[in-house]
Design a protein around this motif. Structure first.
Motif, PDB file in Angstrom:
ATOM      1  N   ALA B 361       0.753  -1.157   0.007  1.00  0.00           N
ATOM      2  CA  ALA B 361      -0.166   0.021   0.152  1.00  0.00           C
ATOM      3  C   ALA B 361       0.891   1.169   0.057  1.00  0.00           C
ATOM      4  O   ALA B 361       0.688   2.192  -0.780  1.00  0.00           O
ATOM      5  N   PHE B 362       1.908   1.311   0.781  1.00  0.00           N
ATOM      6  CA  PHE B 362       2.816   2.143   0.829  1.00  0.00           C
ATOM      7  C   PHE B 362       3.382   2.671  -0.314  1.00  0.00           C
ATOM      8  O   PHE B 362       3.572   3.656  -0.931  1.00  0.00           O
ATOM      9  N   ALA B 363       4.139   1.370  -0.807  1.00  0.00           N
ATOM     10  CA  ALA B 363       5.097   1.708  -2.133  1.00  0.00           C
ATOM     11  C   ALA B 363       4.156   2.245  -3.148  1.00  0.00           C
ATOM     12  O   ALA B 363       4.623   2.507  -4.542  1.00  0.00           O
ATOM     13  N   THR B 364       2.917   1.914  -3.430  1.00  0.00           N
ATOM     14  CA  THR B 364       2.116   2.333  -4.515  1.00  0.00           C
ATOM     15  C   THR B 364       0.946   3.464  -4.421  1.00  0.00           C
ATOM     16  O   THR B 364      -0.124   3.621  -4.906  1.00  0.00           O
ATOM     17  N   ASN B 365       1.297   4.195  -2.985  1.00  0.00           N
ATOM     18  CA  ASN B 365       0.438   5.175  -2.735  1.00  0.00           C
ATOM     19  C   ASN B 365       0.593   6.356  -3.697  1.00  0.00           C
ATOM     20  O   ASN B 365       1.927   6.567  -4.205  1.00  0.00           O
ATOM     21  N   PRO B 366      -0.192   7.350  -3.677  1.00  0.00           N
ATOM     22  CA  PRO B 366       0.049   8.489  -4.766  1.00  0.00           C
ATOM     23  C   PRO B 366       1.318   8.842  -4.602  1.00  0.00           C
ATOM     24  O   PRO B 366       1.855   9.274  -5.665  1.00  0.00           O
ATOM     25  N   GLU B 367       1.658   9.146  -3.288  1.00  0.00           N
ATOM     26  CA  GLU B 367       3.044  10.051  -3.164  1.00  0.00           C
ATOM     27  C   GLU B 367       4.144   9.279  -3.598  1.00  0.00           C
ATOM     28  O   GLU B 367       5.183   9.624  -4.308  1.00  0.00           O
ATOM     29  N   GLN B 368       4.310   7.818  -3.004  1.00  0.00           N
ATOM     30  CA  GLN B 368       5.456   7.120  -3.182  1.00  0.00           C
ATOM     31  C   GLN B 368       5.524   6.936  -4.719  1.00  0.00           C
ATOM     32  O   GLN B 368       6.537   6.764  -5.408  1.00  0.00           O
ATOM     33  N   ALA B 369       4.377   6.495  -5.352  1.00  0.00           N
ATOM     34  CA  ALA B 369       4.155   6.097  -6.690  1.00  0.00           C
ATOM     35  C   ALA B 369       4.680   7.224  -7.667  1.00  0.00           C
ATOM     36  O   ALA B 369       5.725   7.244  -8.626  1.00  0.00           O
ATOM     37  N   GLY B 370       4.814   8.440  -7.174  1.00  0.00           N
ATOM     38  CA  GLY B 370       5.325   9.531  -7.796  1.00  0.00           C
ATOM     39  C   GLY B 370       6.743   9.599  -7.929  1.00  0.00           C
ATOM     40  O   GLY B 370       7.605   9.785  -8.653  1.00  0.00           O
ATOM     41  N   ILE B 371       7.177   9.493  -6.588  1.00  0.00           N
ATOM     42  CA  ILE B 371       8.613   9.329  -6.288  1.00  0.00           C
ATOM     43  C   ILE B 371       9.409   8.547  -7.148  1.00  0.00           C
ATOM     44  O   ILE B 371      10.483   8.608  -7.820  1.00  0.00           O
ATOM     45  N   TRP B 372       8.578   7.337  -7.228  1.00  0.00           N
ATOM     46  CA  TRP B 372       9.169   6.026  -7.826  1.00  0.00           C
ATOM     47  C   TRP B 372       9.370   6.233  -9.330  1.00  0.00           C
ATOM     48  O   TRP B 372      10.177   5.943  -9.971  1.00  0.00           O
ATOM     49  N   SER B 373       8.440   6.734  -9.855  1.00  0.00           N
ATOM     50  CA  SER B 373       8.162   7.085 -11.333  1.00  0.00           C
ATOM     51  C   SER B 373       9.156   8.239 -11.626  1.00  0.00           C
ATOM     52  O   SER B 373       9.870   7.851 -12.915  1.00  0.00           O
ATOM     53  N   ARG B 374       9.341   9.172 -10.942  1.00  0.00           N
ATOM     54  CA  ARG B 374      10.351  10.300 -11.286  1.00  0.00           C
ATOM     55  C   ARG B 374      11.829   9.872 -11.111  1.00  0.00           C
ATOM     56  O   ARG B 374      12.650  10.334 -11.981  1.00  0.00           O
ATOM     57  N   SER B 375      12.085   8.588 -10.257  1.00  0.00           N
ATOM     58  CA  SER B 375      13.324   8.263 -10.091  1.00  0.00           C
ATOM     59  C   SER B 375      13.773   7.451 -11.080  1.00  0.00           C
ATOM     60  O   SER B 375      14.756   6.919 -11.428  1.00  0.00           O
ATOM     61  N   THR B 376      12.724   6.666 -11.725  1.00  0.00           N
ATOM     62  CA  THR B 376      12.996   5.698 -12.520  1.00  0.00           C
ATOM     63  C   THR B 376      12.612   5.892 -14.193  1.00  0.00           C
ATOM     64  O   THR B 376      13.313   5.471 -14.990  1.00  0.00           O
ATOM     65  N   GLY B 377      11.446   6.375 -14.138  1.00  0.00           N
ATOM     66  CA  GLY B 377      10.888   6.301 -15.529  1.00  0.00           C
ATOM     67  C   GLY B 377       9.598   5.284 -15.396  1.00  0.00           C
ATOM     68  O   GLY B 377       8.666   5.425 -16.790  1.00  0.00           O
ATOM     69  N   TYR B 378       9.571   4.401 -14.912  1.00  0.00           N
ATOM     70  CA  TYR B 378       8.171   3.599 -14.391  1.00  0.00           C
ATOM     71  C   TYR B 378       6.876   4.486 -14.516  1.00  0.00           C
ATOM     72  O   TYR B 378       7.189   5.560 -14.154  1.00  0.00           O
ATOM     73  N   MET B 379       5.827   3.842 -15.008  1.00  0.00           N
ATOM     74  CA  MET B 379       4.587   4.729 -15.089  1.00  0.00           C
ATOM     75  C   MET B 379       4.179   4.934 -13.582  1.00  0.00           C
ATOM     76  O   MET B 379       4.098   4.025 -12.648  1.00  0.00           O
ATOM     77  N   PRO B 380       3.748   6.273 -13.395  1.00  0.00           N
ATOM     78  CA  PRO B 380       3.125   6.237 -12.240  1.00  0.00           C
ATOM     79  C   PRO B 380       1.675   5.431 -12.067  1.00  0.00           C
ATOM     80  O   PRO B 380       0.912   5.340 -12.906  1.00  0.00           O
ATOM     81  N   VAL B 381       1.702   4.516 -11.060  1.00  0.00           N
ATOM     82  CA  VAL B 381       0.452   3.477 -11.150  1.00  0.00           C
ATOM     83  C   VAL B 381      -0.832   4.169 -10.562  1.00  0.00           C
ATOM     84  O   VAL B 381      -1.708   3.564 -10.732  1.00  0.00           O
ATOM     85  N   ARG B 382      -0.737   5.307 -10.253  1.00  0.00           N
ATOM     86  CA  ARG B 382      -1.980   5.868  -9.415  1.00  0.00           C
ATOM     87  C   ARG B 382      -2.488   6.952 -10.268  1.00  0.00           C
ATOM     88  O   ARG B 382      -1.704   7.757 -10.837  1.00  0.00           O
TER      89      ARG B 382
END
Lengths: 303, 469
Positions: B361-382
């Motif tokens: 839940a944490f790793a895919t919450n709107p805020e973390q999904a954004g951080i992950w996406s910005r640092s990698t290029g993967y899609m924001p899943v939310r």
């Protein structure tokens, strides 16, 4: 083991003690062998008769279905051929080049020990590291080989990207990595040939070629035999270089039996067919080992 | 003396049996010494599992210190992606003290799945696991991963805010099994510097026909040797079958129907393969390389199809400006999703399952999904992530990232042949290698591939029937 329990004569206390000691010394090893070698071996034979994907709880017994489907596939025979090509070239080149280098390094050269050390160093390197470095050397656009061929006005073949050149590339790397071992064994063999034989040959008027042909070669034959058997066994197990350098490809050009075993087992998750390949490998290696043992036994009785 | 000789001969006899067996065992037994090969033990999973699992597995006991639940997370990211992943875990551990996650790197997607298989045999399993698009389904039909709906409810996960195209791929019979995390799509990458030198407009080609016109201007040849290609293909091991998925759709073809009927011999699927072969042979402006991203960065080729997941890394490492665009069209547009999601093993104890779900839940919450996406290029899943001010500001600064997100609504889930058939990806990939590298006729090769896929699909269908009825 059964034969151990029935000696021809009644057992004296002294013999009993020796037997006890024998079992005591053998026991720990035997236990380890049973757990980590014999049991997996038997279990693998069992797996070769079932259909299983490592995940299902049930393993239906399918008799020889796996054997039939492996032996009837064209891919299997292509892979057997790949394995033979790889083994024959690798072992052949190792034996011949190893002998040449050993003869050279047996001469009283300057820096001889340094040269021996350099030659031996690839043997102790990690196969994965060696493969990564060679993948750069083989690159047809900026690799070292391309640069060298460029000096001669030649184009580098697309070593790892073509089905024709990938196997030669793997053989080159494999021989390069293992040549040092053969050289060291040959050197030991050369030093074991009595000097008197050379002196006698000289007295008889033998030239360098005759001395090599009639003294060195026969003197080295047991060593060469030992090397050929151990090299064949080792090439059948060569995995790391293939995995990192070509991953068995392109298409299946560098897939050998051991690599196919890995693919069937851990990529396709077909435990049954992987078991069949393991049994095939086991039989090949058992035969080779028996040949070697027979030969060694004969040597011992002559000695 | 007599006695000793006898013993020795008998010993030899034992050795004959021993060395024969040892020869076999050596296939596997020697492997660990040489690096990344411990997976070769010929005895099979059962024999192998105990030797490899303990080194990587977490303690099985429920180790609770105070009220903290310790869980283990197996992932596949290394390098820059690995650092982003570690940072995610660290933020989670610092944000609360109910659950402590230990991140354990397991190698590639394939290796992670292999180790999970071995771990299931040894009963030493992680509590959260990252599984790629082609692996989660096999574990689902084997009953090895848990249904997550109840847990998601307890962890207050709002499925409505997840990108539906990504979330729905992990849904079977209305239940969630695989939560999107590092999800990607292919993009058309191009080298802006070479584009400019060739006098091309600064954008990706809209159609393959357009790119075929551009390509000769991008190619550099020395004699008949191609020293710079206009376009790079990866090999089978680097997922050419994933990148080719969209290309088949663009040509009106497909790998298979949803009911697992294989359609590799469909005229349009073969036409797509013929096009791929022509790029490398008849037209001669493309080449198949071993290391796609590395060779693109090195300037070996001017363009490629590659995952959005590499966008951050490629942008950082390339000595030139990188451009991206939607995949080129042919008769239609076609682009698939890909990447990896998170799952929880069925065998994980219940209290750990909830802890694991909290991490997901944490790793895919709107805020973390954004951080992950910005640092990698993967899609924001939310869905809400895309609209966040941070993400909008980031898109303005990095328009390439926006391209990927804009392409997402146009994507669809991959054909069963690649993602649901075990090894389907590699079966198709090897077929494409035969077509491109060996120049074999696409129709012949794909007939073989069709046959192989059908054979490989049979046991999956059997399992699927047992699981889903």
């Amino acid at each position: 083991m059964a034969s151990l329990q029935k000696p021809a004569r009644p057992i004296s206390p002294r013999e009993r003690r020796e037997w006890l000691l024998f079992i005591l010394l053998l026991g720990p090893n035997l236990l380890l062998f049973t757990i980590f070698t014999y049991w997996p071996l038997l279990y693998n034979v069992y797996l070769s008769f079932v259909r299983w994907n490592f995940l299902r709880p049930q393993k239906p017994f399918v008799w020889f279905d796996n054997y039939r489907s492996v032996f009837s596939s064209a891919l299997f025979w292509e892979i057997v051929l790949n394995t033979l090509t790889f083994t024959v070239w690798s072992v052949g080149l190792t034996l011949v080049l190893g002998l040449a280098l050993a003869l050279l390094l047996n001469q009283p050269l300057r820096q001889r020990n340094a040269a021996r050390a350099v030659l031996f160093s690839p043997v102790v390197m990690s196969g994965a590291v060696v493969a990564v470095v060679w993948s750069y050397i083989f690159d047809p656009r900026y690799g070292l080989i391309d640069q060298l061929l460029g000096l001669l006005g030649l184009n580098s073949p697309n070593w790892l990207g073509s089905t024709a050149w990938a196997m030669p590339a793997v053989i080159i790397v494999y021989v390069w990595k293992n040549l040092g071992y053969a050289v060291v064994i040959y050197l030991a063999g050369l030093q074991g040939i009595p000097r008197e034989l050379y002196d006698a040959a000289l007295v008889d008027g033998a030239g360098p070629w005759a001395r090599f042909r009639h003294v060195t070669l026969p003197g080295l034959s047991p060593v060469a035999f030992f090397l050929s058997v151990t090299s064949i066994l080792a090439t059948f197990q060569a995995f790391d270089i293939i995995k990192v350098l070509t991953d068995g490809g392109p298409v299946n050009a560098t897939t050998t039996l051991i690599f196919y075993l890995y693919e069937l087992g851990f990529v396709t998750y077909d435990a049954g067919k992987a078991g069949v390949i393991a049994v095939v490998l086991f039989v090949i290696m058992l035969v080779l080992t028996l040949i070697q043992l027979r030969y060694l036994e004969r040597r011992v009785s002559y000695g | 003396m007599e006695q000793r000789k006898l013993t020795r001969r008998q010993m030899l006899r034992v050795l004959v049996a021993g060395s024969g067996a040892a020869a076999l065992a050596a296939c596997g037994a020697q492997a660990p010494a040489t690096g990344p090969a411990p997976t070769t033990a010929p005895g099979g999973g059962e024999a192998q599992a105990p030797t490899t699992a303990p080194a990587t597995a977490a303690p099985t006991v429920v180790s609770q210190t105070g009220s903290t639940v310790n869980i283990t997370y197996w992932g596949s990211f290394s390098g820059g992606l690995g650092e982003a992943e570690q940072a995610m875990v660290q933020r989670f551990n610092e944000a609360q003290n109910e659950v402590k996650v230990e991140y354990q790197f397991q190698g590639s997607y394939e290796e992670t799945a292999q180790k999970f298989t071995a771990a299931l045999q040894a009963n030493v399993i992680p509590d959260v696991i990252l599984l790629s698009d082609v692996w989660w389904f096999g574990f689902y039909v084997a009953g090895a991963i848990a249904e997550l709906d109840g847990l998601a409810q307890q962890a207050a996960v709002d499925f409505a805010d997840y990108e539906p195209v990504l979330l729905n791929e992990g849904v079977r019979q209305g239940k969630h099994f695989w939560i999107p995390f590092a999800r990607s799509t292919p993009l058309f990458y191009y080298n802006k510097q070479l584009w400019a030198e060739a006098g091309l407009p600064d954008r990706a080609p809209e159609t393959w026909a357009e790119f075929s016109e551009w390509a000769p201007k991008l190619v550099v040849k020395e004699g008949d040797k191609l020293t710079r290609a206009a376009f790079l293909h990866p090999n089978g091991a680097s997922y050419i079958a994933w990148l080719f998925q969209g290309v088949t759709w663009q040509h009106g073809g497909q790998y298979s129907l949803p009911d697992f009927t294989m359609t590799m011999t469909d005229a349009n699927t073969v036409r797509a393969a013929q096009f791929y072969q022509d790029t490398a042979r008849k037209l001669g402006w493309a080449t198949l390389v071993q290391e796609l991203n590395k060779d693109f960065i090195g300037g070996v080729g001017a363009a490629m199809l590659a995952s959005t997941g590499g966008l951050a890394g490629i942008t950082r490492d390339a000595p030139f400006k990188v451009g991206v665009g939607f995949l080129p069209r042919e008769t239609s547009f076609g682009c698939c999703t890909g990447g990896a999601g998170l799952a929880i093993p069925s065998g994980t104890p219940d209290e750990k399952k909830l802890a694991a779900m909290k991490y997901i839940a944490f790793a895919t919450n709107p805020e973390q999904a954004g951080i992950w996406s910005r640092s990698t290029g993967y899609m924001p899943v939310r869905i809400s992530t895309k609209q966040s001010p941070e993400m909008q500001a980031f898109f303005t600064e990095n328009p390439n990232f926006k391209t990927a997100v804009e392409q997402l609504p146009l994507t669809r889930a991959q054909d069963a042949a690649r993602v649901f058939v075990r090894n389907g990806d590699q079966i198709i990939g090897k077929g494409l290698e035969r077509i491109i590298v060996n120049g074999e006729a696409p129709a012949t090769v794909f007939a073989d591939v069709n046959q192989e896929l059908s054979t490989a699909a049979a046991p999956i269908l059997e399992d699927l029937k047992a699981v889903e009825g």
